[in-house]
Every structure is written in C-alpha cells, then in structure tokens.
Design a protein around this motif. Structure first.
Motif, mmCIF file in Angstrom:
data_model
loop_
_atom_site.group_PDB
_atom_site.id
_atom_site.type_symbol
_atom_site.label_atom_id
_atom_site.label_comp_id
_atom_site.label_asym_id
_atom_site.label_seq_id
_atom_site.Cartn_x
_atom_site.Cartn_y
_atom_site.Cartn_z
ATOM 1 N N GLN A 21 94.872 31.863 38.580
ATOM 2 C CA GLN A 21 94.092 33.035 38.177
ATOM 3 C C GLN A 21 94.575 34.234 38.982
ATOM 4 O OE1 GLN A 21 89.840 32.557 38.268
ATOM 5 N NE2 GLN A 21 89.466 34.735 38.036
ATOM 6 N N ILE A 22 94.944 35.332 38.279
ATOM 7 C CA ILE A 22 95.472 36.507 38.972
ATOM 8 C C ILE A 22 94.594 37.737 38.812
ATOM 9 C CG2 ILE A 22 97.872 35.750 38.911
ATOM 10 C CD1 ILE A 22 98.242 37.639 36.498
ATOM 11 N N LYS A 23 93.616 37.680 37.905
ATOM 12 C CA LYS A 23 92.714 38.814 37.709
ATOM 13 C C LYS A 23 91.278 38.333 37.673
ATOM 14 C CE LYS A 23 95.732 42.058 35.374
ATOM 15 N NZ LYS A 23 95.898 42.918 34.204
ATOM 16 N N SER A 24 90.362 39.262 37.909
ATOM 17 C CA SER A 24 88.936 38.952 37.945
ATOM 18 C C SER A 24 88.388 38.712 36.544
ATOM 19 C CB SER A 24 88.182 40.099 38.602
ATOM 20 O OG SER A 24 86.796 39.874 38.537
ATOM 21 N N ALA A 53 95.244 34.485 28.669
ATOM 22 C CA ALA A 53 96.615 34.763 29.108
ATOM 23 C C ALA A 53 96.708 36.012 29.975
ATOM 24 C CB ALA A 53 97.527 34.895 27.896
ATOM 25 N N HIS A 54 95.834 36.991 29.757
ATOM 26 C CA HIS A 54 95.874 38.229 30.529
ATOM 27 C C HIS A 54 95.245 38.071 31.920
ATOM 28 C CE1 HIS A 54 92.047 38.040 28.455
ATOM 29 N NE2 HIS A 54 91.567 38.946 29.270
ATOM 30 N N LEU A 55 94.630 36.932 32.192
ATOM 31 C CA LEU A 55 93.970 36.692 33.476
ATOM 32 C C LEU A 55 94.699 35.677 34.344
ATOM 33 C CD1 LEU A 55 90.278 36.395 32.226
ATOM 34 C CD2 LEU A 55 91.402 38.397 33.178
ATOM 35 N N VAL A 56 95.664 34.962 33.781
ATOM 36 C CA VAL A 56 96.314 33.885 34.510
ATOM 37 C C VAL A 56 97.837 33.996 34.484
ATOM 38 C CG1 VAL A 56 94.412 32.264 34.081
ATOM 39 C CG2 VAL A 56 96.349 32.338 32.511
ATOM 40 N N LYS A 57 98.452 33.299 35.424
ATOM 41 C CA LYS A 57 99.906 33.142 35.466
ATOM 42 C C LYS A 57 100.192 31.655 35.310
ATOM 43 C CE LYS A 57 101.977 33.151 39.419
ATOM 44 N NZ LYS A 57 102.561 33.512 40.729
#
Length: 61
Positions: free
Chosen positions: A9-12, A52-56
C-alpha cells in the motif's frame, strides 16, 4: 513453483470509496507501507485492479 505477488500500500485509503477500503482490508493491508504476499491468481488480480491507484505490485518467485 507458482508465481506470487507482493502488494504494497503506497497511498492512504481515507478519501476513497467504501468498496476500495474493503478491498484493501481483504488483501490484508492496514496502513501505508504495509505489504502482503499473495498467490498470483484471478482473485488477487481483481483485487489489485480495484485499488491499483493505491498499491504497488511486484512479481516474486
């Protein structure tokens, strides 16, 4: 050996829709920089596509 995916997870999730928050929880992600290793199957790919917009995602062996 089956391929696996490392999902980080890269975003809140704070301002995201409820279904996206639920998807992160289903993946096992609770906070930024958490990661899980999941099997590379259709279910996991569907979860990743939803958020997809929240994870890598990285493929590992």
């Amino acid at each position: 050996m089956a391929a696996r995916l490392k999902v980080t997870q890269i975003k809140s999730k704070v301002s995201e829709k409820q279904n996206q928050r639920d998807t992160l929880r289903s993946l096992g992600l609770k906070r930024i920089n958490d990661f899980v290793v999941r099997p590379d199957d259709a279910q996991t790919r569907g979860y990743v596509k939803t958020v997809a917009h929240l994870v890598k995602v990285e493929e590992i062996d």
